[in-house]
Motif scaffolding. Structure first.
Motif, mmCIF file in Angstrom:
data_model
loop_
_atom_site.group_PDB
_atom_site.id
_atom_site.type_symbol
_atom_site.label_atom_id
_atom_site.label_comp_id
_atom_site.label_asym_id
_atom_site.label_seq_id
_atom_site.Cartn_x
_atom_site.Cartn_y
_atom_site.Cartn_z
ATOM 1 N N PRO A 61 17.894 -58.878 -4.217
ATOM 2 C CA PRO A 61 17.092 -57.723 -4.636
ATOM 3 C C PRO A 61 16.059 -57.316 -3.601
ATOM 4 C CG PRO A 61 16.341 -59.710 -5.727
ATOM 5 C CD PRO A 61 17.587 -60.094 -4.979
ATOM 6 N N ALA A 62 15.635 -56.093 -3.733
ATOM 7 C CA ALA A 62 14.534 -55.624 -2.893
ATOM 8 C C ALA A 62 13.274 -56.416 -3.227
ATOM 9 C CB ALA A 62 14.304 -54.134 -3.124
ATOM 10 N N PRO A 63 12.478 -56.777 -2.233
ATOM 11 C CA PRO A 63 11.313 -57.646 -2.479
ATOM 12 C C PRO A 63 10.060 -56.918 -2.923
ATOM 13 C CG PRO A 63 11.568 -57.280 -0.139
ATOM 14 C CD PRO A 63 12.726 -56.587 -0.791
ATOM 15 N N TRP A 64 10.023 -55.601 -2.829
ATOM 16 C CA TRP A 64 8.811 -54.855 -3.146
ATOM 17 C C TRP A 64 8.747 -54.511 -4.644
ATOM 18 C CZ3 TRP A 64 12.137 -53.459 0.912
ATOM 19 C CH2 TRP A 64 13.201 -52.621 0.549
ATOM 20 N N PRO A 65 7.608 -54.050 -5.132
ATOM 21 C CA PRO A 65 7.459 -53.722 -6.554
ATOM 22 C C PRO A 65 8.458 -52.653 -7.006
ATOM 23 C CG PRO A 65 5.314 -53.844 -5.506
ATOM 24 C CD PRO A 65 6.322 -53.918 -4.399
ATOM 25 N N VAL A 82 20.506 -48.833 1.692
ATOM 26 C CA VAL A 82 19.188 -48.665 2.301
ATOM 27 C C VAL A 82 18.457 -50.004 2.337
ATOM 28 C CG1 VAL A 82 16.906 -47.646 1.961
ATOM 29 C CG2 VAL A 82 18.940 -46.230 1.689
ATOM 30 N N VAL A 83 18.491 -50.719 1.221
ATOM 31 C CA VAL A 83 17.832 -52.029 1.157
ATOM 32 C C VAL A 83 18.446 -52.993 2.161
ATOM 33 C CG1 VAL A 83 17.375 -54.029 -0.309
ATOM 34 C CG2 VAL A 83 17.107 -51.721 -1.234
ATOM 35 N N GLU A 84 19.766 -52.988 2.280
ATOM 36 C CA GLU A 84 20.422 -53.874 3.239
ATOM 37 C C GLU A 84 19.991 -53.568 4.666
ATOM 38 O OE1 GLU A 84 24.634 -53.710 2.633
ATOM 39 O OE2 GLU A 84 24.552 -54.745 0.691
ATOM 40 N N LEU A 85 19.848 -52.282 4.993
ATOM 41 C CA LEU A 85 19.408 -51.904 6.337
ATOM 42 C C LEU A 85 17.947 -52.293 6.567
ATOM 43 C CD1 LEU A 85 21.059 -48.384 6.745
ATOM 44 C CD2 LEU A 85 21.619 -50.463 8.017
ATOM 45 N N LEU A 86 17.121 -52.138 5.561
ATOM 46 C CA LEU A 86 15.713 -52.515 5.697
ATOM 47 C C LEU A 86 15.566 -54.014 5.910
ATOM 48 C CD1 LEU A 86 14.219 -50.218 2.923
ATOM 49 C CD2 LEU A 86 13.803 -50.028 5.372
ATOM 50 N N ARG A 87 16.534 -54.780 5.410
ATOM 51 C CA ARG A 87 16.511 -56.236 5.625
ATOM 52 C C ARG A 87 17.017 -56.622 7.011
ATOM 53 N NH1 ARG A 87 16.078 -59.608 1.386
ATOM 54 N NH2 ARG A 87 16.320 -58.858 -0.746
ATOM 55 N N GLY A 88 18.121 -56.003 7.442
ATOM 56 C CA GLY A 88 18.831 -56.535 8.596
ATOM 57 C C GLY A 88 18.779 -55.719 9.867
#
Length: 285
Positions: A201-205, A115-121
């Motif tokens: 890593p994910a950038p959010w809190p 999910v994090v990878e998709l939110l990035r790219g």
């Protein structure tokens, strides 16, 4: 729900509850990613916790075979699952609302990694406004004994002894061979979830909740992840509940657990009030 075979549960809160908690601000969507072997009834108490705060909740549990087999052998089946999960936001037209993830154990964390990878790219998903992530009893790395305990528990009592031992042996061989012995080579085409999220890593809190009594996820793995993320300047909180067993934090300490999750959500939401809902956190490289 999910007529296409993609099984999930989505719950919308009563409008008056959302208004009471968020005072006209778009209520957050909380996506709960269950642990391997988790049932809908297990996630429902967490979903209710957020529904009572006026949140929309989406619950999803990745199939056992994708968590224990596909990932162990390097098949990125969970990446397709992650894409379908995010598409649900558009299906229900809640993509403009702030999103919080609540992730359980390695089973949920493996899916969360994609999910994090998709939110990035991904061009479409990159516009989503992610508030933060609560991580419950994860992530763990290289703990073969703990992984075998998790698989054995997830298989349940209806699996025959012969089938149980065959699956456990197959899984153990795959993990030891591909994820430990050959990992210095295999990591170049498929990093494990722990290393992937430590590297990017994910950038959010983030809020990590765990227990040093956990026999599936070692507390030192969680603490190492937290230390590395803090060293990168990310907003990371953590709390050790000390005594509960794996994914039993809420069961053993319901009031403390609920309070920490609610407080984290409120702090994350406070940063969105008066801002555009499309605002998202900058990507850390």
């Amino acid at each position: 729900m999910g007529d296409d075979g993609f099984d999930y549960n989505i719950v919308f809160p009563e409008p008056q509850i959302s208004e009471r908690h968020w005072h006209g601000v778009k209520e957050p969507v909380v996506i709960l990613l269950g642990w391997a072997g988790c049932k809908d009834k297990h996630l429902s108490k967490y979903s209710n916790m957020y529904n009572e705060q006026g949140c929309v909740t989406i619950c999803y549990i990745a199939p056992l075979k994708t968590v224990f087999i596909s990932e162990s052998f390097g098949y990125k089946e969970l990446r397709r699952t992650a894409s379908r999960l995010l598409e649900i936001l558009y299906d229900y037209e809640v993509e403009n609302r702030p999103v919080l993830f609540h992730v359980f154990s390695n089973g949920g964390f493996m899916l969360y990694r994609y999910v994090v990878e998709l939110l990035r790219g991904h061009a479409q998903f990159g516009t989503l406004h992610v508030l933060g992530t609560v991580v419950d009893c994860a992530p763990g790395s290289g703990n073969v004994r703990g992984a075998l305990r998790a698989l054995s528990t997830s298989l349940g009592p209806n699996v025959s002894i012969a089938a149980r031992y065959f699956l456990l042996a197959l899984f153990a061989v795959a993990v030891v061979l591909l994820r430990i012995v050959l990992y210095p080579l295999t990591k170049y085409f498929h990093k494990n979830h722990y290393d992937a999220m430590m590297d990017r890593p994910a950038p959010w809190p983030q809020l990590y909740l765990y227990s040093r009594a956990d026999r599936v996820i070692r507390h030192r793995d969680v603490e190492r992840m937290v230390a590395v993320l803090r060293g990168r300047g990310l907003s990371v909180e953590s709390f050790d509940f000390v005594t509960p067993a794996h994914v039993s934090l809420f069961r053993d300490f319901p009031e403390d657990y609920s309070r920490r999750c609610r407080d984290f959500l409120e702090v994350c939401m406070s940063s969105t009030r008066g801002t555009e809902s499309k605002k998202h956190f900058p990507v850390q490289h």
